[in-house]
Design an enzyme around this catalytic site. Structure first.
Site, PDB file in Angstrom:
ATOM      1  N   HIS A  55       0.869  -1.183   0.000  1.00  9.58           N
ATOM      2  CA  HIS A  55       0.000   0.000   0.000  1.00  9.58           C
ATOM      3  C   HIS A  55       0.909   1.238   0.000  1.00  9.58           C
ATOM      4  O   HIS A  55       2.022   1.192   0.516  1.00  9.58           O
ATOM      5  CB  HIS A  55      -0.842  -0.051   1.276  1.00  9.58           C
ATOM      6  CG  HIS A  55      -1.922   0.982   1.351  1.00  9.58           C
ATOM      7  ND1 HIS A  55      -1.681   2.276   1.749  1.00  9.58           N
ATOM      8  CD2 HIS A  55      -3.248   0.908   1.114  1.00  9.58           C
ATOM      9  CE1 HIS A  55      -2.815   2.949   1.751  1.00  9.58           C
ATOM     10  NE2 HIS A  55      -3.790   2.148   1.363  1.00  9.58           N
TER      11      HIS A  55
ATOM     12  N   ASP B   4       2.403  -4.724   7.713  1.00  9.27           N
ATOM     13  CA  ASP B   4       1.221  -3.871   7.594  1.00  9.27           C
ATOM     14  C   ASP B   4      -0.003  -4.792   7.681  1.00  9.27           C
ATOM     15  O   ASP B   4      -0.338  -5.489   6.730  1.00  9.27           O
ATOM     16  CB  ASP B   4       1.295  -3.138   6.247  1.00  9.27           C
ATOM     17  CG  ASP B   4      -0.002  -2.431   5.883  1.00  9.27           C
ATOM     18  OD1 ASP B   4      -1.020  -2.604   6.585  1.00  9.27           O
ATOM     19  OD2 ASP B   4       0.000  -1.723   4.860  1.00  9.27           O
TER      20      ASP B   4
ATOM     21  N   GLN C 170      -5.284  -4.966   6.699  1.00 11.08           N
ATOM     22  CA  GLN C 170      -6.344  -5.838   6.172  1.00 11.08           C
ATOM     23  C   GLN C 170      -6.313  -7.224   6.816  1.00 11.08           C
ATOM     24  O   GLN C 170      -7.031  -8.128   6.376  1.00 11.08           O
ATOM     25  CB  GLN C 170      -6.223  -5.991   4.651  1.00 11.08           C
ATOM     26  CG  GLN C 170      -6.309  -4.694   3.876  1.00 11.08           C
ATOM     27  CD  GLN C 170      -7.688  -4.031   3.957  1.00 11.08           C
ATOM     28  OE1 GLN C 170      -8.682  -4.643   4.349  1.00 11.08           O
ATOM     29  NE2 GLN C 170      -7.751  -2.759   3.598  1.00 11.08           N
TER      30      GLN C 170
ATOM     31  N   LYS D 157     -11.046  -0.082  10.375  1.00 11.01           N
ATOM     32  CA  LYS D 157     -11.268  -1.220   9.475  1.00 11.01           C
ATOM     33  C   LYS D 157     -11.688  -2.465  10.253  1.00 11.01           C
ATOM     34  O   LYS D 157     -11.790  -3.554   9.707  1.00 11.01           O
ATOM     35  CB  LYS D 157     -10.004  -1.520   8.672  1.00 11.01           C
ATOM     36  CG  LYS D 157      -9.636  -0.403   7.691  1.00 11.01           C
ATOM     37  CD  LYS D 157      -8.416  -0.787   6.882  1.00 11.01           C
ATOM     38  CE  LYS D 157      -7.758   0.381   6.184  1.00 11.01           C
ATOM     39  NZ  LYS D 157      -8.449   0.848   4.987  1.00 11.01           N
TER      40      LYS D 157
ATOM     41  N   CYS E 133      -4.663   2.740  -3.665  1.00 12.81           N
ATOM     42  CA  CYS E 133      -3.351   3.098  -3.096  1.00 12.81           C
ATOM     43  C   CYS E 133      -2.293   2.045  -3.391  1.00 12.81           C
ATOM     44  O   CYS E 133      -1.400   1.799  -2.565  1.00 12.81           O
ATOM     45  CB  CYS E 133      -3.438   3.374  -1.590  1.00 12.81           C
ATOM     46  SG  CYS E 133      -4.454   4.774  -1.188  1.00 12.81           S
TER      47      CYS E 133
HETATM   48  N1  PMP Z   1      -2.307  -0.648   4.414  1.00 10.04           N
HETATM   49  C1  PMP Z   1      -3.288  -1.322   3.836  1.00 10.04           C
HETATM   50  C2  PMP Z   1      -3.033  -2.720   3.360  1.00 10.04           C
HETATM   51  C3  PMP Z   1      -4.542  -0.748   3.696  1.00 10.04           C
HETATM   52  O1  PMP Z   1      -5.520  -1.422   3.102  1.00 10.04           O
HETATM   53  C4  PMP Z   1      -4.752   0.562   4.167  1.00 10.04           C
HETATM   54  C5  PMP Z   1      -6.102   1.237   4.003  1.00 10.04           C
HETATM   55  N2  PMP Z   1      -6.608   1.188   2.698  1.00 10.04           N
HETATM   56  C6  PMP Z   1      -3.694   1.214   4.778  1.00 10.04           C
HETATM   57  C7  PMP Z   1      -2.488   0.587   4.881  1.00 10.04           C
HETATM   58  C8  PMP Z   1      -3.836   2.602   5.303  1.00 10.04           C
HETATM   59  O2  PMP Z   1      -4.757   2.628   6.358  1.00 10.04           O
HETATM   60  P1  PMP Z   1      -5.181   4.005   6.986  1.00 10.04           P
HETATM   61  O3  PMP Z   1      -5.795   4.799   5.871  1.00 10.04           O
HETATM   62  O4  PMP Z   1      -6.170   3.650   8.039  1.00 10.04           O
HETATM   63  O5  PMP Z   1      -3.959   4.646   7.497  1.00 10.04           O
END
Ligand code: PMP
Length: 414
Positions: A129, A206, A209, A232, A372
Site C-alpha cells: 500500500h 502492515d 487488512q 477497518k 493506493c
Molecule cells: N495498508 C493497507 C493494506 C490498507 O488497506 C490501508 C487502508 N486502505 C492502509 C495501509 C492505510 O490505512 P489508513 O488509511 O487507516 O492509514
C-alpha cells in the site's frame, strides 16, 4: 447480545448496524467497501457515547475522578489490544497512533531516519500500500538507502524465491503487507520475518487488512513491528495501532514531541517517559481508544476464526460468480487459504469508475481506483480496478445483487 457458540447469525449481527438498514432511492444499501472502512456496531458507538456522557476528561495528568476514569479507560484499551494481538509485553508494546499510515511513518522516522544509510536496503513487496511504499521511498531518499521490491507472480502471490534472493545481509528492514488490499493475497509473513531475522534485519508488517479479518498473533509471526487501523475493524476512525517489540521501542527515539511523553524537561534538554507514552505526545484519541476496546470485545465475542471463514466463503462465492460471467478479469489468487475477503476485478469494456457508478445506482457500494497500489496496478496493466470487500455482516444475497447489477453497466458502457 451474545454471539458465542452459535453458527454465525448474520441477521442478528446486522441488527447491531442501523446504517445497514439505510435506503437510497428505496433500495437498501449493500455495503461492500469494507476494505476502505468497516461499519460500526451499536456496542462500539454506545461505548464512545457513554464515555463522552459520563467519563470525559483529559488523561495522564489529572488527579480528579473524571481524569482518573478516563486515564484508566485509555490505558486499559492498550492492554486489551495487546492481549488481542498476542503481545505479551502488554501496553508497553502497543502505541496508539492515528491510523496504519501514521504507524508506518512512526517507524520510518523514528527508526529509519536514524538507522538507515547508504548501502542499506529496505525490502518491500510489489503489493505494498502507498502507506508503506511512499513512506519508505522517501526515507530511503533522505538516508541514501535503497528500496527493493519482492516480485508478485502471475497468480498474485509473492515470489518467495525472489524474496530469498533479495533479502541479504545488506537488508536493514523487510516491510510487507500481511493481506493485500488489492489482490486479497494473505502473505507468508512469518516466513518473511524469519528471512529478515536470518540476515539480522527487522520486519515491519502492515496488518491493516489482516487484524480486522482473521486471528493475528504478532509473536507467532515474530514481527518486530506490526500496524493496523481501528476503523477497518468495527472501531472508530482516528485511532491506529503500532505494535513493537519492547526492547526495540525502548531504544528508539520518538519523532513527535510534546506534553505527556516526557520524564524531565529543563530549558536545555528533555528526557522521555515510559512506553508507550513516549510515542504518544499531546492529547491522545481517548474516546477512540474506548471505541477500539469495545470493537475488540465485539470481534472476539464473535470469534476471529469465524469472521475469517465467513468472509473467505463470501469472497469465494463472489469470485465464482464473477468468473462465470466470462467478461470479468479478477486479480489475485484463486480462492483458498491464502486469499482474504475481497475481490478486485474489471469488466471488459467498462471503466471501473463507470462500473462503480452504475452499481451505486443500485445502492451497491464498492470502490474503484488504484486502491493506493499504483505501481501494482501498473504491473497489472490497468489504471484502476473495482473492488468488493466483505465483512462479517455481508451476505450471499448482497453478492448476488452486485453481480446482477453488472448487467446494467454492460448495457450502458460495453
Ligand atoms: N495498508 C493497507 C493494506 C490498507 O488497506 C490501508 C487502508 N486502505 C492502509 C495501509 C492505510 O490505512 P489508513 O488509511 O487507516 O492509514
Amino acid at each position: 447480545m451474545s454471539h458465542q457458540n452459535l453458527a454465525l447469525d448474520v441477521e442478528a449481527i446486522r441488527d447491531e448496524f442501523p446504517i445497514l438498514q439505510r435506503e437510497f432511492d428505496d433500495q437498501q444499501v449493500v455495503y461492500l467497501d469494507n476494505a476502505a472502512t468497516t461499519q460500526t456496531p451499536d456496542p462500539v458507538v454506545d461505548a464512545m457515547s457513554d464515555y463522552y456522557r459520563e467519563s470525559n476528561a483529559n488523561v495522564h495528568r489529572g488527579i480528579h475522578h473524571l481524569s482518573q476514569e478516563a486515564s484508566e479507560a485509555y490505558e486499559t484499551a492498550h492492554d486489551r489490544v495487546a492481549e488481542f494481538i498476542g503481545a505479551s509485553g502488554g501496553r508497553e508494546e502497543v502505541i496508539f497512533t492515528k491510523n496504519t499510515t501514521e504507524s508506518e511513518n512512526l517507524i520510518a522516522y523514528s527508526w529509519g531516519l536514524n538507522e538507515l544509510g547508504p548501502g542499506d536496503e529496505v525490502v518491500l513487496t510489489e503489493m505494498e500500500h502507498h502507506a508503506s511504499l511512499v513512506t519508505w521511498q522517501q526515507i530511503a531518499k533522505r538516508t541514501g538507502a535503497s528500496v527493493e521490491y519482492i516480485r508478485v507472480d502471475e497468480n498474485g502471490r509473492l515470489d518467495m524465491d525472489h524474496a530469498r534472493e533479495l533479502i541479504t545481509d545488506d537488508t536493514a528492514i523487510v516491510s510487507a503487507v500481511h493481506v493485500s488490499n488489492t489482490l486479497g493475497t494473505i502473505n507468508p509473513v512469518s516466513e518473511l520475518t524469519e528471512l529478515a531475522h536470518t540476515h539480522d534485519a527487522l520486519s515491519f508488517i502492515d496488518g491493516a487488512q489482516a487484524v480486522p479479518n482473521q486471528p493475528v498473533d504478532v509473536e507467532e509471526i515474530g514481527a518486530d513491528f506490526y500496524a493496523f487501523s481501528g476503523h477497518k475493524m468495527a472501531g472508530p476512525t482516528g485511532i491506529g495501532v503500532l505494535y513493537g517489540k519492547k526492547e526495540l521501542l525502548e531504544a528508539m527515539e520518538p519523532y513527535l514531541y510534546g506534553g505527556g511523553m516526557i520524564r524531565k524537561v529543563t530549558f536545555e534538554d528533555s528526557t522521555w517517559g515510559e512506553l508507550p507514552w513516549k510515542f504518544e505526545p499531546g492529547t491522545p484519541p481517548i474516546a477512540e481508544a474506548v471505541g477500539l476496546h469495545a470493537a475488540v470485545d465485539w470481534l472476539e465475542e464473535i470469534g476471529m476464526d469465524r469472521i475469517r471463514d465467513h468472509e473467505q466463503e463470501l469472497a469465494r462465492y463472489a469470485y465464482e460468480q464473477l468468473e462465470d460471467e466470462g467478461d470479468v478479469e479478477i486479480y489475485g489468487p484463486e480462492p483458498g487459504e491464502d486469499r482474504g475477503g475481497l475481490v478486485s476485478f474489471n469488466v471488459e469494456g467498462v471503466h471501473a469508475h463507470d462500473l462503480t457508478s452504475i452499481l451505486n445506482d443500485h445502492t451497491v457500494a464498492i470502490r474503484a481506483g488504484d486502491h493506493c497500489t499504483q505501481p501494482l496496478h501498473d504491473k497489472l496493466g490497468v489504471a484502476a480496478s473495482a473492488r468488493a470487500s466483505f465483512y462479517v455482516y455481508n451476505t450471499r444475497e448482497e453478492v448476488d445483487k452486485l453481480v446482477a447489477a453488472l448487467d446494467d453497466a454492460r448495457q450502458l458502457f460495453a
